[in-house]
Design a protein around this motif. Structure first.
Motif, mmCIF file in Angstrom:
data_model
loop_
_atom_site.group_PDB
_atom_site.id
_atom_site.type_symbol
_atom_site.label_atom_id
_atom_site.label_comp_id
_atom_site.label_asym_id
_atom_site.label_seq_id
_atom_site.Cartn_x
_atom_site.Cartn_y
_atom_site.Cartn_z
ATOM 1 N N MET A 157 -2.286 11.607 7.663
ATOM 2 C CA MET A 157 -2.565 10.298 6.827
ATOM 3 C C MET A 157 -3.133 9.225 7.474
ATOM 4 O O MET A 157 -4.142 8.700 6.847
ATOM 5 C CB MET A 157 -1.191 9.807 6.130
ATOM 6 C CG MET A 157 -0.510 10.675 5.246
ATOM 7 S SD MET A 157 -1.486 11.537 4.042
ATOM 8 C CE MET A 157 -2.111 10.209 3.055
ATOM 9 N N ASN A 206 5.568 13.248 3.836
ATOM 10 C CA ASN A 206 4.936 13.436 5.065
ATOM 11 C C ASN A 206 5.808 12.910 6.197
ATOM 12 O O ASN A 206 5.619 13.513 7.043
ATOM 13 C CB ASN A 206 3.432 12.468 4.828
ATOM 14 C CG ASN A 206 2.488 13.120 3.857
ATOM 15 O OD1 ASN A 206 1.737 14.059 4.532
ATOM 16 N ND2 ASN A 206 2.326 12.932 2.670
ATOM 17 N N GLU A 220 2.264 1.932 -3.252
ATOM 18 C CA GLU A 220 1.152 2.539 -4.332
ATOM 19 C C GLU A 220 1.188 3.753 -3.939
ATOM 20 O O GLU A 220 0.489 4.786 -4.961
ATOM 21 C CB GLU A 220 -0.093 1.606 -4.077
ATOM 22 C CG GLU A 220 0.102 0.249 -4.726
ATOM 23 C CD GLU A 220 -1.318 -0.361 -4.573
ATOM 24 O OE1 GLU A 220 -2.139 0.006 -3.753
ATOM 25 O OE2 GLU A 220 -1.410 -1.553 -4.706
ATOM 26 N N GLU A 221 1.364 4.460 -2.752
ATOM 27 C CA GLU A 221 1.076 5.855 -2.410
ATOM 28 C C GLU A 221 2.244 6.762 -3.292
ATOM 29 O O GLU A 221 2.128 7.811 -3.291
ATOM 30 C CB GLU A 221 1.302 5.982 -0.891
ATOM 31 C CG GLU A 221 0.236 5.448 -0.041
ATOM 32 C CD GLU A 221 -1.021 6.247 0.102
ATOM 33 O OE1 GLU A 221 -1.106 6.896 1.044
ATOM 34 O OE2 GLU A 221 -1.658 6.490 -1.027
ATOM 35 N N PHE A 266 0.818 -1.257 -0.166
ATOM 36 C CA PHE A 266 0.071 -0.069 -0.020
ATOM 37 C C PHE A 266 0.980 1.267 -0.213
ATOM 38 O O PHE A 266 0.399 2.199 -0.770
ATOM 39 C CB PHE A 266 -1.135 0.145 1.219
ATOM 40 C CG PHE A 266 -1.902 1.042 1.173
ATOM 41 C CD1 PHE A 266 -3.055 0.913 0.600
ATOM 42 C CD2 PHE A 266 -1.372 2.458 1.772
ATOM 43 C CE1 PHE A 266 -3.961 2.244 0.513
ATOM 44 C CE2 PHE A 266 -2.493 3.336 1.827
ATOM 45 C CZ PHE A 266 -3.771 3.257 1.247
ATOM 46 N N LEU A 267 1.858 1.140 0.779
ATOM 47 C CA LEU A 267 2.742 2.549 0.962
ATOM 48 C C LEU A 267 3.310 2.653 -0.565
ATOM 49 O O LEU A 267 3.707 3.728 -0.804
ATOM 50 C CB LEU A 267 3.823 2.196 1.870
ATOM 51 C CG LEU A 267 3.445 2.644 3.349
ATOM 52 C CD1 LEU A 267 4.686 2.297 4.276
ATOM 53 C CD2 LEU A 267 3.079 4.122 3.332
ATOM 54 N N TRP A 292 0.552 3.433 7.265
ATOM 55 C CA TRP A 292 1.195 4.683 7.652
ATOM 56 C C TRP A 292 1.388 4.265 9.160
ATOM 57 O O TRP A 292 2.619 4.856 9.561
ATOM 58 C CB TRP A 292 0.338 5.784 7.518
ATOM 59 C CG TRP A 292 0.125 6.310 6.311
ATOM 60 C CD1 TRP A 292 -0.633 5.927 5.079
ATOM 61 C CD2 TRP A 292 1.060 7.243 5.592
ATOM 62 N NE1 TRP A 292 -0.388 6.646 3.941
ATOM 63 C CE2 TRP A 292 0.806 7.367 4.131
ATOM 64 C CE3 TRP A 292 2.509 8.024 5.975
ATOM 65 C CZ2 TRP A 292 1.596 8.075 3.455
ATOM 66 C CZ3 TRP A 292 3.009 8.675 4.847
ATOM 67 C CH2 TRP A 292 2.736 8.765 3.835
ATOM 68 N N LYS A 349 5.143 11.247 -2.125
ATOM 69 C CA LYS A 349 4.059 11.280 -0.904
ATOM 70 C C LYS A 349 4.535 10.858 0.321
ATOM 71 O O LYS A 349 4.615 11.380 1.586
ATOM 72 C CB LYS A 349 2.842 10.662 -1.500
ATOM 73 C CG LYS A 349 1.533 10.869 -0.409
ATOM 74 C CD LYS A 349 0.372 10.258 -0.855
ATOM 75 C CE LYS A 349 -0.636 10.636 0.058
ATOM 76 N NZ LYS A 349 -1.981 10.002 -0.564
ATOM 77 N N VAL A 350 5.131 9.557 0.649
ATOM 78 C CA VAL A 350 5.640 8.925 1.711
ATOM 79 C C VAL A 350 6.885 9.726 2.495
ATOM 80 O O VAL A 350 6.730 10.286 3.571
ATOM 81 C CB VAL A 350 6.211 7.554 1.412
ATOM 82 C CG1 VAL A 350 6.795 7.117 2.513
ATOM 83 C CG2 VAL A 350 4.903 6.779 0.973
ATOM 84 N N GLY A 365 -4.583 1.846 4.938
ATOM 85 C CA GLY A 365 -3.957 2.928 4.777
ATOM 86 C C GLY A 365 -3.576 3.189 6.339
ATOM 87 O O GLY A 365 -2.397 3.748 6.722
ATOM 88 N N TYR A 389 -7.092 8.308 6.295
ATOM 89 C CA TYR A 389 -7.625 6.821 5.852
ATOM 90 C C TYR A 389 -8.438 6.254 6.836
ATOM 91 O O TYR A 389 -9.584 5.342 6.673
ATOM 92 C CB TYR A 389 -6.303 6.151 5.819
ATOM 93 C CG TYR A 389 -5.677 6.208 4.518
ATOM 94 C CD1 TYR A 389 -6.171 6.002 3.242
ATOM 95 C CD2 TYR A 389 -4.169 6.752 4.656
ATOM 96 C CE1 TYR A 389 -5.650 6.405 2.019
ATOM 97 C CE2 TYR A 389 -3.905 6.811 3.160
ATOM 98 C CZ TYR A 389 -4.585 6.813 2.054
ATOM 99 O OH TYR A 389 -3.806 6.873 0.975
#
Length: 222
Positions: free
Chosen positions: A173, A22, A13-14, A10-11, A189, A18-19, A185, A177
């Motif tokens: 984040m 943040n 795909e973020e 999932f991370l 995170w 973005k990762v 999400g 989610y």
């Protein structure tokens, strides 16, 4: 509950941008709050040397700071500065780090080596010189150890403030989610936060604490 592998996917795909953005935002807020809290503790430590009244007052202030719930600080600061203000995460981190650093500092000042004070008096050191050149260096190992705990607490708590009201960061984040009912999400995170804390502690703080202990042991070895 999503597994570790699913959270990592999932991370990914973020997106790395973005990762990273943040993560750095949360880290910057935590470090800023920790620095502010540490500076305030060092300033109050100097006041502690003024006399009995100052010592009793600072003990009372430290007790109050330790007694106030973090949730209260978060809610009050968000109400004061607004939901999108960058200040609440920083100030909450500072208010969490301050009593940890101050407790260690006051404890060290109370148990200062009398010979150190005598040496400072013989050399004609003033109050500022006594504090800066004699007392603080002797307390370095304990202050670094307290800093390790304070920075970890600041990082955890700044995320809570971000979840209550912020325009970005890991806490923001996670809260986003959660509001979207997306458990992947939340766990992804959250896993990133745990990884950041472990990496910071093991790669930086633990080594810094070991260095401080070796530095303090050098005079004894000589």
């Amino acid at each position: 509950m999503p597994g570790v592998e699913e959270s990592i996917i999932f991370l990914a795909e973020e997106g790395p941008g973005k990762v990273l953005r943040n993560t750095l935002l949360t880290l910057a807020r935590s470090l800023a709050g920790f620095t502010l809290g540490t500076a305030a503790a060092l300033a109050l430590g100097l006041l502690y040397t003024l006399g009995p009244l100052a010592r009793e007052t600072l003990r009372a202030v430290n007790t109050v700071l330790q007694s106030v719930s973090v949730l209260v600080w978060v809610v009050v600061l968000v109400m004061l500065f607004g939901v999108l203000s960058p200040l609440p995460p920083v100030l909450v981190a500072a208010l969490v780090a301050l009593p940890i650093m101050l407790s260690s500092l006051l404890s060290g000042l109370e148990s200062a080596n009398p010979r150190l004070l005598e040496l400072a008096a013989v050399l004609g050191a003033g109050r500022w010189s006594l504090y800066k050149d004699f007392l603080l260096p002797s307390l370095l190992p304990s202050l670094v150890g307290a800093g390790r705990a304070a920075l970890g607490a600041a990082l955890r708590i700044s995320v809570v403030a971000e979840a209550f009201g912020s325009s970005g960061g890991i806490g923001y984040m996670i809260a986003s989610y959660y509001s979207l009912a997306e458990p992947r999400g939340v766990f992804a995170w959250g896993l990133l936060l745990v990884t950041l804390m472990v990496a910071l502690d093991k790669l930086v703080l633990e080594r810094l604490e070991e260095w401080a202990r070796r530095w303090a042991a050098l005079p004894r070895q000589q």
